[in-house]
Design a protein around this motif. Sequence first.
Motif, short mmCIF file in Angstrom:
data_model
loop_
_atom_site.label_atom_id
_atom_site.label_comp_id
_atom_site.label_asym_id
_atom_site.label_seq_id
_atom_site.Cartn_x
_atom_site.Cartn_y
_atom_site.Cartn_z
N PRO A 196 0.90 -1.42 -0.65
CA PRO A 196 -0.18 0.09 -0.31
C PRO A 196 0.78 1.14 -0.09
N ARG A 197 2.30 1.28 0.78
CA ARG A 197 2.44 2.46 1.01
C ARG A 197 3.55 3.19 -0.47
N PRO A 198 3.81 1.84 -1.00
CA PRO A 198 4.81 2.08 -2.10
C PRO A 198 3.42 2.89 -3.60
N ALA A 237 12.83 9.98 0.32
CA ALA A 237 13.55 8.65 -0.13
C ALA A 237 15.26 9.34 0.56
N LEU A 238 15.31 10.33 1.96
CA LEU A 238 15.80 10.74 2.52
C LEU A 238 15.75 10.59 3.57
N ILE A 250 12.26 3.43 -1.82
CA ILE A 250 12.96 2.79 -3.85
C ILE A 250 12.18 3.74 -4.84
N ALA A 251 11.11 3.39 -4.11
CA ALA A 251 9.51 4.18 -5.05
C ALA A 251 9.64 5.41 -4.97
N ALA A 253 12.65 7.61 -4.28
CA ALA A 253 14.23 7.55 -5.55
C ALA A 253 13.56 7.88 -6.48
N THR A 254 12.73 6.08 -7.44
CA THR A 254 12.64 6.37 -8.91
C THR A 254 11.40 7.31 -9.45
N GLY A 255 10.19 7.78 -8.37
CA GLY A 255 10.03 8.87 -8.36
C GLY A 255 10.30 10.26 -8.89
N ALA A 256 11.17 10.32 -7.83
CA ALA A 256 12.72 11.73 -8.02
C ALA A 256 13.20 11.64 -9.09
N TYR A 257 13.88 10.37 -9.37
CA TYR A 257 14.68 10.58 -10.34
C TYR A 257 13.61 10.28 -12.15
#
Length: 854
Positions: A196-198, A237-238, A250-251, A253-257
């Motif tokens: 749910p959270r990702p 992410a931080l 991970i989710a 960081a993926t969204g940030a990039y």
Amino acid sequence: MAPAVTPAALRSMTYLPPPAEELRFLDAELRRLDAHRARLLARRAWLVSVLQSAPPGPAAPPFTGPTPTAGPRPEASAPRVQNVLLLLGGVLLTIAAMAFTLVSWGHLGIAGRAAVLGTVTAAALAAPVPLLRRGLRSTAESVAGLGLALTVLDAYALHAAALAGTDGTAYAAVATTVLAALWAAYGTALDALRLPRPAALAAAQLPLLLAAVAAGAGPYGISAALLLTATADAAAALLVTSPALRTVRIAAATGAYGMGGWGLLGALWLSWTAPGPGAAARAAALLLPASAVALTAAWRTAGTADSDPAGVPSTTGAPHAPSGTGAVGTANTTGPTDAPTAFGAASLASPGRPLTTTLPTATALLGALLLLAALGGLLRVVLPGGWAVPAELLAGLALLAALRVPRLPERVRHGVAWASAAVQGLALLGALPLVAVALFGPLGQVDRPWSGAPADARDAVTVHAPWLSHSGPALAVLGILAAALALPVRHAAWRPQALAGAAALAWAAVLSLPAALELPYAVGLLLFGLLTVAVLALPVLPPAGTVLALVTSVDLAFLALADRTATLTALSALTGLYAAASARSRWAPVTAPAALAYATALACATGAAAGWQASHTALLVLVVPAAAVAVAPRLAATARVACEVTGAAAALVAVGLAVTDAPVLALVLSSLGVLAAATAVRPDRRSAGYAAAALFALAAWVRLAAWEVTAPEAYTLPVTLPALLVGAWRRRRDPLTGSWPAYGPGLAVTLLPSLAALWRDEGWPRPLLLGSAALLITLLGARHRLRAPLVLGGAVLVLTALHELAPYLVQFADALPRWVPPALAGLLLLALGATYERRLRDVRRVRDGLGRMN
């Protein structure tokens, strides 16, 4: 039982080594074997004790037959099969719910619709609770995923049934916000679920973007929405550090990039195409916060990566005061490695480094580049005429001041240094076209020599190439980079390379200066000459730096081709300069050949200026190979070879100039033969004697051709006689030398051309003289038992006799009956067959005799 040794065997033994020595050797070997046996027995005792102390296991069944073969191995583990089944089940249920919502929705009333959706969604979201209590976590994850998908369908159904008149994009923005919040709360309530959270983070990527599109925000608003979303993702992410929330990190960081990448592309495009200061400022307002986020993320991740698993910072991450900065990120530190941080940053990208090591450097690099891009967009619209590039370069160099901040992690400093290096490299790349025009433009004077002095230095280099705009900024870039390399770099390991690079950049700037400033033609020539002298006298350049001086001098020589006086003056000055520079032994391999080459060009130019014929100019060019022969023995080995090669090239030029005048060509060839003979006097150049002989022969032949002598003997005898004398001297010094290498070449040079001329000559003197000479050579070969004179003399004698008898043989052949030649051929074949049979009979007789002997 060992076999007995007989007395005869004992008597036949040879005692090597002596018996006492061999006995000692055998005793030593027996002691070594006893020690090895003792070690093996100790190991065996230990193994027995281990086996005796182990608990008894089940008794093995008696062996009653062959061992059964193992069954086929399963190709998938049980957990994997379980996960696949659960995934397929969840997907199928989701598809069924979609089909119901899209197809069967209209057949139910409002109450029925609400009851169905509420019941199914509530059941799917509540089912994971009992499943988790029973330990069925994977099943709970699948059912929870179904429940999340049903909430999406609920949102769609709500819009289709009750809110169809609202804007779809705005509704989607609100719906994704609500769903993200609900999913996050659901995941927090059921902490054991990982999905749910990702999923909430994935849904949170859309609200700002959809809201900006619904509001018609335009490219600036859409880029801002993407960058704000990426900022929130980076913060998540931080801040999320719990190992249990690894999927959330991970989710995020993926969204940030992902979102940040699209937002940055849009912001960079807006900055690059900004028509005025206002638009550039709005684009910079997008890039600067993104830069701050990236640098902050790099700082945070570098602090984590610089600590070991125990939490103790490593030595490479410990802050230490830098000792200097330089162009291309040549910042130096006084840490344990004592090496420039920017050059050390290259090692961070190696495949063996973990991601946590390279990620801070890459993120810091991105942040620094975004900062410079924001500033560059503003400078582009504010500064005219391409001066934004030098200003951006200065900003990139100023960025290196951050390397002196002690608290800044080393990996962040690496990224900043690489960003500065990238800006410097791009600026240098933009200045290279100016250098290329200044470097290769003078070559255009080749097709119009002595056509008159150009108006200025720019006209001299743009004969066949257009001039480039923004030459002033390009010159400034070269000067700034040269200063950045020469001044700040103080590290002992990098100082020589930095000074050499600064000198090369300064050379390129000075080379481009006359054309860029449109200096007078004479001033440009003078500046090129001074630059050549300065490069040769510069102590910081390695010996390879003489290449820069050579390139400058070549440009000077081509530039001077426009005017006769300038050509003679430049070539004279260059010849003297390089001759004087050859006194330095380390530069002689370059400067000595250059002096000879310029001397050759000066001789040709002098002859052309005086109005001489090309053949007469060749005599002046001969001074150059004479100088090479005189100077070469005084030089080192490498410089000597280069000097001799250049002298040989000058000799070919002289031959080419004299080829149209046979008497002068003969004089040139004989002069070159004298020079080759003088070279052959040296012990290490004995082979030049062959070249001297060939040149003398060619000179004689050319002279004979000038006198219109047609007899080949006049050309060959001057070669044959010395060759035979050399062959006789060689056989006297080395009696094992054969007659073919000693006399064969000399005899063939005269006999074969004379024989070829004989068949075209109808007179009697040549056959008589050639036959007599061939007879004499044959007799001498027979007398001294030498193959070469015997074979060559005999063959030429026979062919000469056949030439003289050919008319009579033709008459005799006409007189013979037609059956005679076939009959003679048949007799010859019969004779050969009989001979062959006799030889076979002799072989069989020898074989039978050997058989009887056995």
